[in-house]
Design a protein around this motif. Structure first.
Motif, PDB file in Angstrom:
ATOM      1  N   GLU A 299       0.818  -1.215   0.000  1.00 39.44           N
ATOM      2  CA  GLU A 299       0.000   0.000   0.000  1.00 39.44           C
ATOM      3  C   GLU A 299       0.857   1.272   0.000  1.00 39.44           C
ATOM      4  OE1 GLU A 299       1.063  -0.860   4.229  1.00 39.44           O
ATOM      5  OE2 GLU A 299       0.428  -2.048   2.487  1.00 39.44           O
ATOM      6  N   LYS A 300       2.174   1.134   0.180  1.00 40.48           N
ATOM      7  CA  LYS A 300       3.066   2.301   0.248  1.00 40.48           C
ATOM      8  C   LYS A 300       3.863   2.515  -1.035  1.00 40.48           C
ATOM      9  CE  LYS A 300       3.589   1.865   5.263  1.00 40.48           C
ATOM     10  NZ  LYS A 300       4.541   1.664   6.387  1.00 40.48           N
ATOM     11  N   ARG A 301       3.579   1.737  -2.071  1.00 43.98           N
ATOM     12  CA  ARG A 301       4.370   1.871  -3.305  1.00 43.98           C
ATOM     13  C   ARG A 301       4.228   3.252  -3.926  1.00 43.98           C
ATOM     14  NH1 ARG A 301       2.717  -3.994  -5.720  1.00 43.98           N
ATOM     15  NH2 ARG A 301       3.791  -5.242  -4.139  1.00 43.98           N
ATOM     16  N   SER A 302       3.114   3.916  -3.699  1.00 42.70           N
ATOM     17  CA  SER A 302       2.921   5.251  -4.271  1.00 42.70           C
ATOM     18  C   SER A 302       3.855   6.284  -3.650  1.00 42.70           C
ATOM     19  CB  SER A 302       1.469   5.701  -4.094  1.00 42.70           C
ATOM     20  OG  SER A 302       1.127   5.791  -2.722  1.00 42.70           O
ATOM     21  N   GLU A 303       4.517   5.938  -2.541  1.00 35.59           N
ATOM     22  CA  GLU A 303       5.459   6.857  -1.905  1.00 35.59           C
ATOM     23  C   GLU A 303       6.822   6.844  -2.583  1.00 35.59           C
ATOM     24  OE1 GLU A 303       5.665   5.867   2.232  1.00 35.59           O
ATOM     25  OE2 GLU A 303       3.479   5.944   2.514  1.00 35.59           O
ATOM     26  N   PHE A 304       7.006   5.971  -3.575  1.00 36.02           N
ATOM     27  CA  PHE A 304       8.294   5.823  -4.252  1.00 36.02           C
ATOM     28  C   PHE A 304       8.239   6.402  -5.659  1.00 36.02           C
ATOM     29  CE2 PHE A 304       8.450   2.851  -0.851  1.00 36.02           C
ATOM     30  CZ  PHE A 304       9.790   2.646  -0.547  1.00 36.02           C
ATOM     31  N   LEU A 305       9.349   7.007  -6.063  1.00 37.19           N
ATOM     32  CA  LEU A 305       9.501   7.542  -7.407  1.00 37.19           C
ATOM     33  C   LEU A 305      10.369   6.596  -8.235  1.00 37.19           C
ATOM     34  CD1 LEU A 305      10.282  11.272  -6.543  1.00 37.19           C
ATOM     35  CD2 LEU A 305       8.135  10.369  -7.453  1.00 37.19           C
ATOM     36  N   PRO A 306      10.044   6.389  -9.500  1.00 32.85           N
ATOM     37  CA  PRO A 306      10.902   5.556 -10.349  1.00 32.85           C
ATOM     38  C   PRO A 306      12.307   6.158 -10.468  1.00 32.85           C
ATOM     39  CG  PRO A 306       8.757   5.890 -11.372  1.00 32.85           C
ATOM     40  CD  PRO A 306       8.816   6.819 -10.195  1.00 32.85           C
ATOM     41  N   PHE A 307      13.299   5.294 -10.437  1.00 31.92           N
ATOM     42  CA  PHE A 307      14.698   5.666 -10.668  1.00 31.92           C
ATOM     43  C   PHE A 307      14.995   5.281 -12.109  1.00 31.92           C
ATOM     44  CE2 PHE A 307      19.350   4.501  -9.593  1.00 31.92           C
ATOM     45  CZ  PHE A 307      19.791   5.771  -9.931  1.00 31.92           C
ATOM     46  N   VAL A 308      15.116   6.274 -12.972  1.00 32.87           N
ATOM     47  CA  VAL A 308      15.161   6.055 -14.413  1.00 32.87           C
ATOM     48  C   VAL A 308      16.569   6.293 -14.944  1.00 32.87           C
ATOM     49  CG1 VAL A 308      14.263   6.817 -16.650  1.00 32.87           C
ATOM     50  CG2 VAL A 308      12.736   6.691 -14.661  1.00 32.87           C
ATOM     51  N   LEU A 309      17.077   5.341 -15.703  1.00 35.97           N
ATOM     52  CA  LEU A 309      18.382   5.451 -16.349  1.00 35.97           C
ATOM     53  C   LEU A 309      18.263   5.019 -17.801  1.00 35.97           C
ATOM     54  CD1 LEU A 309      20.534   3.853 -13.503  1.00 35.97           C
ATOM     55  CD2 LEU A 309      20.411   6.283 -14.070  1.00 35.97           C
ATOM     56  N   ASP A 310      18.763   5.833 -18.686  1.00 35.24           N
ATOM     57  CA  ASP A 310      18.741   5.510 -20.118  1.00 35.24           C
ATOM     58  C   ASP A 310      17.342   5.108 -20.579  1.00 35.24           C
ATOM     59  OD1 ASP A 310      21.427   6.009 -19.904  1.00 35.24           O
ATOM     60  OD2 ASP A 310      22.037   3.908 -19.964  1.00 35.24           O
ATOM     61  N   ASP A 311      16.352   5.858 -20.121  1.00 36.86           N
ATOM     62  CA  ASP A 311      14.956   5.659 -20.518  1.00 36.86           C
ATOM     63  C   ASP A 311      14.383   4.316 -20.048  1.00 36.86           C
ATOM     64  OD1 ASP A 311      12.657   6.777 -21.682  1.00 36.86           O
ATOM     65  OD2 ASP A 311      12.898   5.535 -23.464  1.00 36.86           O
ATOM     66  N   GLN A 312      14.989   3.726 -19.005  1.00 32.79           N
ATOM     67  CA  GLN A 312      14.483   2.482 -18.430  1.00 32.79           C
ATOM     68  C   GLN A 312      14.383   2.623 -16.917  1.00 32.79           C
ATOM     69  OE1 GLN A 312      15.998  -1.327 -20.167  1.00 32.79           O
ATOM     70  NE2 GLN A 312      17.490  -0.007 -21.174  1.00 32.79           N
TER      71      GLN A 312
END
Length: 366
Positions: free
Chosen positions: A87-100
């Protein structure tokens, strides 16, 4: 006139990565019996430093409790322990590298990175809101070596107060297993960046008079993680630059004194996975599972002083320990439950069979 808007592939992946995933755990967990809950509540009162091998043997015996061999609720409990915080996944931001998407970073941990804007590109704060939907690295850091050096300096600067347990062991950061490596990251920092981490876990078993036994280890009380808890005969993380099979051979020698001539016989049998959120930490682990049939007369001998001792226990009794207690290091329970499926100890006639089987891979095994 209607406007036709397209969505970038990256934005689509970011959105879809946070969609709800069907949880077979929740469905079947309701099936557990009140008697089983009572037994589990009694036995989980042991702390990691209080139980002994005598306790393990005592609670493992079939006559310790009413016959619960067909009750899978205790196994579902162990899977739930490894998959907290959905239920807490929305508290995380994607860590994006080279468009992935390489990982996920908690909003709170992002604040620790704001002093290092020469390394990280972060969502900007405006009042009480943030502008931007992901974390990435400074585009000037183009090569894996440059990224490894820069992020490593940040981890060193943050120190043990923010990232405890620094081991000076590097894990590869990649979008999936075997994919190109973006950079190398300190093992202790892996869950703070939500990267996929991999390990090898081996069930070492013996067959005697038609019965199977598992060698079980008890972790040293000086271990920084899960001291004094039960563990596999052999298990370890998968660092950069070594293949799974070779890493297993190395761990066999270090943890149990198993010579290469025997450990080379270990069979890869699949993988289990889980996603666990604890505060700012997001563990997205994949464990590659191995079985090794050992000679009857084999005696393990720990070489790295990380194991207090070993004991050979009937598989059915090991299943009871997992079902009835929390004596095992949590992720080890998943690998042994997988062993129970593959060797016919958990059968389709047991209520919740298919849900339990599916829940062993609650994470992404790629």
């Amino acid at each position: 006139m209607a406007c036709s808007c397209s969505t970038s592939p990256l934005l689509h992946r970011i959105r879809s990565s946070f969609t709800c995933v069907k949880s077979p755990i929740a469905t079947t967990f309701l099936l557990r019996r009140s008697a089983s809950r009572s037994i589990s509540a009694t036995l989980t009162s042991h702390t990691t430093s209080s139980f002994t091998w005598d306790d393990v043997v005592r609670v493992s015996k079939p006559d310790y409790a009413l016959d619960d061999s067909s009750d899978l609720s205790g196994f579902f409990e162990k899977i739930k322990v490894c998959n907290r915080g959905a239920e807490k996944r929305s508290e995380f931001l994607p860590f994006v590298l080279d468009d992935q998407i390489a990982g996920y970073v908690h909003n709170g941990f992002v604040e620790h990175l704001r002093d290092y804007q020469n390394v990280f590109v972060l969502p900007q704060r405006e009042g009480n809101s943030k502008i931007g939907n992901h974390v990435t690295l400074n585009p000037e850091l183009k090569s894996p070596d440059d990224r490894t050096r820069a992020v490593g300096e940040v981890i060193k600067s943050l120190g043990e107060d923010i990232i405890p347990g620094i081991r000076n062991e590097l894990y590869p950061v990649a979008s999936s297993y075997g994919a190109p490596v973006f950079f190398l990251l300190e093992r202790a920092a892996a869950p703070y960046f939500g990267i996929k981490a991999y390990g090898v876990h081996m069930n070492g078993y013996v067959e005697r008079d038609g019965q199977q036994f598992l060698w079980i280890g008890k972790r040293s009380h000086v271990k920084p993680t899960y001291p004094g808890m039960l563990d596999h005969l052999v298990a370890g993380g998968l660092p950069y630059g070594i293949a799974c099979g070779e890493n297993l051979v190395k761990e066999c020698e270090e943890e149990a004194g198993i010579p290469r001539s025997i450990s080379r016989g270990a069979m890869p049998v699949g993988a289990v996975s889980y996603r666990d959120i604890d505060g700012h930490r997001y563990k997205r682990d994949v464990l590659f599972c191995y079985d090794l049939k050992l000679p009857e007369g084999f005696m393990p001998n720990n070489q790295d002083e990380e194991v207090e001792g070993f004991k050979l226990i009937p598989v059915t009794h090991v299943a009871n320990v997992i079902r009835r207690t929390h004596f095992f290091k949590p992720n080890c329970s998943l690998v042994i439950i997988d062993f129970l499926f593959r060797h016919g100890y958990i059968i389709p006639e047991y209520l919740g069979y298919s849900d339990l089987l599916e829940s062993l891979r609650s994470g992404d095994c790629s």
